[in-house]
Write a protein that holds these residues in place. Sequence first.
Motif, PDB file in Angstrom:
ATOM      1  N   LEU A   1       0.823  -1.202   0.000  1.00 30.85           N
ATOM      2  CA  LEU A   1       0.000   0.000   0.000  1.00 30.85           C
ATOM      3  C   LEU A   1       0.861   1.257   0.000  1.00 30.85           C
ATOM      4  O   LEU A   1       1.919   1.306   0.618  1.00 30.85           O
ATOM      5  N   ASN A   2       0.357   2.258  -0.679  1.00 26.49           N
ATOM      6  CA  ASN A   2       1.003   3.566  -0.678  1.00 26.49           C
ATOM      7  C   ASN A   2      -0.102   4.598  -0.498  1.00 26.49           C
ATOM      8  O   ASN A   2      -0.569   5.205  -1.454  1.00 26.49           O
ATOM      9  N   ILE A   3      -0.547   4.749   0.741  1.00 23.87           N
ATOM     10  CA  ILE A   3      -1.704   5.598   1.024  1.00 23.87           C
ATOM     11  C   ILE A   3      -1.298   7.061   0.971  1.00 23.87           C
ATOM     12  O   ILE A   3      -0.378   7.494   1.673  1.00 23.87           O
ATOM     13  N   ASN A   4      -2.005   7.798   0.154  1.00 22.24           N
ATOM     14  CA  ASN A   4      -1.698   9.207  -0.048  1.00 22.24           C
ATOM     15  C   ASN A   4      -2.510  10.051   0.931  1.00 22.24           C
ATOM     16  O   ASN A   4      -3.571  10.579   0.618  1.00 22.24           O
ATOM     17  N   ALA A   5      -1.996  10.149   2.145  1.00 26.44           N
ATOM     18  CA  ALA A   5      -2.635  10.924   3.207  1.00 26.44           C
ATOM     19  C   ALA A   5      -1.567  11.242   4.243  1.00 26.44           C
ATOM     20  O   ALA A   5      -0.543  10.557   4.327  1.00 26.44           O
ATOM     21  N   ASP A   6      -1.811  12.267   5.054  1.00 28.16           N
ATOM     22  CA  ASP A   6      -0.839  12.612   6.087  1.00 28.16           C
ATOM     23  C   ASP A   6      -0.766  11.533   7.154  1.00 28.16           C
ATOM     24  O   ASP A   6       0.280  11.336   7.781  1.00 28.16           O
ATOM     25  N   GLY A   7      -1.867  10.847   7.376  1.00 28.13           N
ATOM     26  CA  GLY A   7      -1.895   9.767   8.346  1.00 28.13           C
ATOM     27  C   GLY A   7      -2.966   8.768   7.983  1.00 28.13           C
ATOM     28  O   GLY A   7      -4.008   9.132   7.417  1.00 28.13           O
ATOM     29  N   ALA A   8      -2.726   7.486   8.274  1.00 31.32           N
ATOM     30  CA  ALA A   8      -3.700   6.446   7.937  1.00 31.32           C
ATOM     31  C   ALA A   8      -3.471   5.225   8.808  1.00 31.32           C
ATOM     32  O   ALA A   8      -2.366   5.005   9.316  1.00 31.32           O
TER      33      ALA A   8
END
Length: 435
Positions: free
Chosen positions: A18-25
């Motif tokens: 996964l490469n979640i594009n968010a400041d935090g997840a």
Amino acid sequence: MFFSLFAGLDRVKAEAALNINADGAILVDAESGKVLYEKNADAVLGIASMTKMMTEYLLHDAIKRGKVKWDQEYTPSEVVYKISQNRSLSNVPLRQDGKYSVRELYEAMVIYSANGATIAIAEVIAGSETNFVKMMNDKGKKLGLTDYKFVNSSGLNNRDYQGMHPQGTGAEDENVMSPRAVASLAFHLINEYPDVLKTASVPTKTFREGTSDQIKMDNWNWMLPKLVYGYEGMDGLKTGTTDFAGYCFTGTASRDGKRFITVVQNAKNASGKGDYKSRFDETRKMLDYAFSNTSKEEIVPKHYQVKGYKTVPVIKGKADQVKIYTKSAINMVIGSGEENNYKPVLTLDKNKVNKNGKLTAPIKKGDKVGTLTIAPKNDEKVSFLTKEGKQKVTVDVIAAQDVEKANWFVLMMRGIGNFFGDVWSGISSTVKGWF
């Protein structure tokens, strides 16, 4: 605070995939709170209207304790009236002299993220939003949350209160939490008050239907199956958007006996800009991964016996051993194909065994003698959101049979036998020493 065990490879695989594009997840199993993926999970970030999950929790708690009733009526205060009239915010306009049930205010909050209705609920529970904010922060501590601060009940920036924000908070303050804390709050909410999902999953509802005040409330969770980014099994939980927090979403979905909780904070699209769709796209990535790459397995069956510890020695009993086994099975969501990566860890109760590891008769079948949990055969670490979650992969170990206490004559004869046995052992040692 979060609670650690030793881990399998599932989270490592998730981080690679996964490469979640968010400041935090964060992605967690909703049953145990086991963390399957995280990104900046302890960073303190804006949460906007995801705040309302705490207001929902406190309302359900108040109703459970009989402090508030669903049909209880409320008349708007000045701050609630003024906030509710601001349609640039998510709101259902409330009449200053109107009477509203707690139930309809709750539905407006959960479905439509209505801010005036949320403040109204805070006033119903605590008398004022100022008092309610203290309750929010106190409850967060009791739930074991860290890295959080509540300054209002709604998730608005305090500037939107136009000077009427809760006392003791700043005019520009906004609620903040880490992804781990948000997921922990969601975990408590849906496990302790699962009925919240019945309302959170409503795609659309009309507020005050059949009156001149009626307003259509479309759910802001556009991943509900009937809405624009519909996702199979999605039934909650809460979106949030402010300039400070960006586009946020706490989601939960259930399929095939598995349920997951996801959190994204300040989600962005491929070009690095935030928008409504990005928070759902990033959520979809995590849920797709979870449903496709994990399975719920029975790691330890009921009545399992640990090799080398199938029995425990007993003193003062008619039998000198007692069979032990697990009271129940251990089931856990793990990465696909990892069911053989775990080993049992037995801990006998120090209050039940003596310094030599022996139990004392009498013993009844079903008596707890210890606990058993699992650890992977490698030494990597996995975290659980809560102590309660970690306990779901820990089961009692019990006696599988009765062991009656031996009568005084048997105990006396054993004592005599042990005495002469010790004497003979001493003589034998001495004689051997002569040669």
